[in-house]
Motif scaffolding. Structure first.
Motif, PDB file in Angstrom:
ATOM      1  N   LEU A 127       0.848  -1.197   0.000  1.00 38.97           N
ATOM      2  CA  LEU A 127       0.000   0.000   0.000  1.00 38.97           C
ATOM      3  C   LEU A 127       0.877   1.238   0.000  1.00 38.97           C
ATOM      4  CD1 LEU A 127      -2.613   1.707   0.614  1.00 38.97           C
ATOM      5  CD2 LEU A 127      -2.201   1.199   3.030  1.00 38.97           C
ATOM      6  N   PRO A 133      -4.230   7.098  -2.801  1.00 38.55           N
ATOM      7  CA  PRO A 133      -3.455   5.905  -2.441  1.00 38.55           C
ATOM      8  C   PRO A 133      -3.370   4.934  -3.622  1.00 38.55           C
ATOM      9  CG  PRO A 133      -5.365   6.215  -0.977  1.00 38.55           C
ATOM     10  CD  PRO A 133      -5.513   7.171  -2.097  1.00 38.55           C
ATOM     11  N   ASP A 134      -2.403   4.042  -3.560  1.00 36.50           N
ATOM     12  CA  ASP A 134      -2.306   2.991  -4.567  1.00 36.50           C
ATOM     13  C   ASP A 134      -2.001   1.681  -3.880  1.00 36.50           C
ATOM     14  OD1 ASP A 134      -2.669   3.174  -7.468  1.00 36.50           O
ATOM     15  OD2 ASP A 134      -1.516   5.012  -7.248  1.00 36.50           O
ATOM     16  N   VAL A 135      -2.530   0.622  -4.448  1.00 40.14           N
ATOM     17  CA  VAL A 135      -2.291  -0.702  -3.886  1.00 40.14           C
ATOM     18  C   VAL A 135      -1.844  -1.636  -4.999  1.00 40.14           C
ATOM     19  CG1 VAL A 135      -3.940  -0.492  -1.987  1.00 40.14           C
ATOM     20  CG2 VAL A 135      -4.737  -1.295  -4.210  1.00 40.14           C
TER      21      VAL A 135
ATOM     22  N   PHE B 236      -8.461   4.724 -10.289  1.00 39.45           N
ATOM     23  CA  PHE B 236      -8.266   3.635  -9.326  1.00 39.45           C
ATOM     24  C   PHE B 236      -8.408   4.127  -7.888  1.00 39.45           C
ATOM     25  CE2 PHE B 236      -5.562   0.009  -7.601  1.00 39.45           C
ATOM     26  CZ  PHE B 236      -6.418  -0.993  -8.014  1.00 39.45           C
ATOM     27  N   SER B 237      -8.268   5.436  -7.684  1.00 41.00           N
ATOM     28  CA  SER B 237      -8.412   5.974  -6.320  1.00 41.00           C
ATOM     29  C   SER B 237      -9.840   5.803  -5.813  1.00 41.00           C
ATOM     30  CB  SER B 237      -7.995   7.447  -6.258  1.00 41.00           C
ATOM     31  OG  SER B 237      -8.881   8.260  -7.008  1.00 41.00           O
ATOM     32  N   THR B 240      -9.103   2.614  -4.028  1.00 41.80           N
ATOM     33  CA  THR B 240      -8.100   2.615  -2.956  1.00 41.80           C
ATOM     34  C   THR B 240      -8.503   3.514  -1.789  1.00 41.80           C
ATOM     35  OG1 THR B 240      -6.879   4.354  -4.118  1.00 41.80           O
ATOM     36  CG2 THR B 240      -6.203   2.081  -4.513  1.00 41.80           C
ATOM     37  N   LEU B 241      -9.255   4.579  -2.063  1.00 39.12           N
ATOM     38  CA  LEU B 241      -9.703   5.432  -0.957  1.00 39.12           C
ATOM     39  C   LEU B 241     -10.687   4.674  -0.065  1.00 39.12           C
ATOM     40  CD1 LEU B 241     -10.074   8.882  -2.788  1.00 39.12           C
ATOM     41  CD2 LEU B 241      -8.463   8.350  -0.940  1.00 39.12           C
ATOM     42  N   LEU B 243     -10.602   1.276   0.267  1.00 34.15           N
ATOM     43  CA  LEU B 243      -9.775   0.257   0.930  1.00 34.15           C
ATOM     44  C   LEU B 243      -9.032   0.831   2.128  1.00 34.15           C
ATOM     45  CD1 LEU B 243      -8.175  -1.589  -2.144  1.00 34.15           C
ATOM     46  CD2 LEU B 243      -9.919  -2.479  -0.597  1.00 34.15           C
ATOM     47  N   THR B 244      -8.705   2.126   2.052  1.00 36.71           N
ATOM     48  CA  THR B 244      -7.952   2.750   3.143  1.00 36.71           C
ATOM     49  C   THR B 244      -8.872   3.524   4.089  1.00 36.71           C
ATOM     50  OG1 THR B 244      -7.504   4.606   1.649  1.00 36.71           O
ATOM     51  CG2 THR B 244      -5.802   2.933   1.840  1.00 36.71           C
ATOM     52  N   ARG B 246     -10.939   5.971   3.565  1.00 40.29           N
ATOM     53  CA  ARG B 246     -11.027   7.422   3.396  1.00 40.29           C
ATOM     54  C   ARG B 246     -12.178   7.830   2.482  1.00 40.29           C
ATOM     55  NH1 ARG B 246      -4.776   7.786   2.046  1.00 40.29           N
ATOM     56  NH2 ARG B 246      -5.282   9.794   1.129  1.00 40.29           N
TER      57      ARG B 246
END
Lengths: 330, 330
Positions: A127, A133-135, B236-237, B240-241, B243-244, B246
């Motif tokens: 992560l 963010p990017d995963v 993709f954010s 990922t936002l 997943l994190t 946010r």
């Protein structure tokens, strides 16, 4: 005939759209290899269509992919990387944060029962907790494999760049054996969706072979000043050029591919606008490697090399580092 | 009750994803109005699924949309604009080239038999034959309607800008009553595909209402320096936002919408980087108008107004100019 007695590891590269299984022997030699269109999206669809619990659908997919190997080799460890460790996968393997040292021995693998008393060990992704963010899941293992295959580069402390094309391509900055940061582009998945469902599909005829002229043309458009806008504003030209007799229907697919890959590359290279682009390694399948390598050449990027088979090598490397291999030989 | 005796025109705005029919009376008054999800993509699917000749599928769609009107009013002229005049439509109406004077009387309409001895008159679209060509079908009629609704602007020789959001949004430069040039963005269709089929859909929960905070956030990202890359690299954010932790799953759809509309606007505004953006008229449905108006405000674009119902007005205007209305009253 595969000599099953030599097998030391069953290694799975289990991604969004496909699943690949390797039976590996001494030193990481690949004894046998298989690929099935059983990526996690398909397994999720299977679960939905057959009203199965997701775990059961993954169990069935595992059986189909390599159930015979695991049954014949009940003591051989099984390891996997990729989206199988995501929230839509079989078992969620918590991310480790970037910067991430790929050579660490303190790597916690998630595990899940696969039947016959055996467990699948899933490598965690990485992560990058930046503003957007990017995963990644699986690509970290491919990069480790690439570094392993090329010890010269891996000793170097120079920044290098890895490109992992696919459904969601990753651009990864690496120093030594550490992932510094990375970005994801949804080019591959969006290209597939536009090709299958959008208005562009209506004037798109299948070509017998790759049409590299059409592909290069798309890349050049994205590199030109006219094409230096968001790809949403250039993609429609894959229709209008046909309507105006300036593109053949059999060229549309490769033109669009070039346009989208070109846009992705142009955007990524902005970061090195005034500096030399680091040495770049492309780790993908043969076809995608070729596309990205051609496009990068059109963008005048030097120092590009292609590698394949990095996932198997990386899976072996992790299994070895975390002690999975020794455990089985006890 | 609709007073059928007052009807002077059956006017169709027949696009990619939907078809709208207007029954119009004296001076262009709308007596009745209907909308069906019978856009040309759906009609093409119907033809395929039921193994019908495309013309027959269009005939059936016409019957479903307004067959009762045309039967009751056998002498009332029928006019249409939009993708129904495209190669995937009912009858191909050749494009006129840009610059295109919308007020011309010398406009050749394509015609096709609709049954009961009646013909449908289809307004040609406009072709901008630049390096990456652009085409429009229907939007030219909406712009004419907008100019008609606002005679003050239409007399002006200042350049003005029209934005027609939709499946494929159009950005059109207009001077007086002439379309100078235009660009197409595939934002709407791509947003729909990503929302329905892509990995982003997996963490996307339906929201009860528009979440304007999430939308604005997406627009701001696309306006920021971090987000000033191709939308393929920011989309993709939307995963990922979540997943994190946010971004809420119910916010994903509006966040992605803001991100994509923001990217489109940023790209389009590049053209006026050092100059004031011309007065801008948004002609779309209420929801899309609101989205684009909000996003344009975040980009500090002044002089923005919204108009609805421009297609009906434009259809009436063309019917009147080319003499269709007189013909019927003979």
């Amino acid at each position: 005939m595969t000599n099953m007695a030599e097998a030391q590891l069953i290694a799975l590269d289990w991604g969004t759209t496909s699943a690949r299984a390797y039976l590996m022997g001494r030193g990481g030699e690949i004894l046998a290899e298989r690929s099935k269109p059983l990526g996690i999206m398909q397994v999720n669809r299977n679960a939905e269509e057959k009203s199965l619990v997701l775990e059961v659908a993954f169990g069935a997919a595992f059986e189909e992919l390599c159930g015979d190997w695991s049954e014949t080799l009940p003591l051989t460890p099984i390891i996997a990387c990729g989206m199988v460790g995501s929230r839509q996968g079989w078992i969620e393997a918590a991310y480790r944060p970037a910067p991430a040292d790929l050579s660490t021995q303190n790597l916690e693998l998630a595990t899940v029962e696969v039947g016959h008393g055996q467990r699948l060990h899933v490598i965690p992704g990485v992560l990058d907790s930046k503003e957007l963010p990017d995963v990644m899941r699986g690509e970290e293992t491919q990069i480790l494999g690439a570094l392993d295959l090329d010890t010269e580069q891996c000793d170097s402390e120079d920044e290098q760049l890895f490109l992992l094309p696919g459904t969601h391509s990753k651009w990864v900055r690496v120093k030594g054996q550490t992932i510094i940061d990375f970005s994801t582009s949804m080019t591959g998945e969006t290209f597939a969706l536009l090709s299958k469902y959008s208005i562009l599909s209506k004037l798109m005829d299948p070509a017998t072979d790759e049409n590299w002229n059409a592909f290069d043309r798309g890349v050049r458009v994205s590199r030109s000043s006219t094409g230096s806008v968001d790809v949403m504003l250039t993609a429609f030209s894959a229709r209008t050029l046909v309507l105006t007799g300036r593109l053949e229907r059999t060229e549309v697919s490769d033109y669009l591919s070039g346009l989208m890959i070109g846009s992705e590359i142009r955007s990524v290279l902005e970061r090195w606008k005034d500096r030399e682009v680091p040495a770049l390694t492309i780790c993908g399948n043969q076809e995608l490697n070729k596309r990205y390598a051609r496009a990068l050449a059109i963008f005048d990027v030097q120092r590009v090399r292609e590698l394949q088979g990095t996932a198997a090598r990386g899976l072996w490397s992790v299994a070895s580092t975390v002690g999975l291999l020794q455990a089985s030989s006890v």
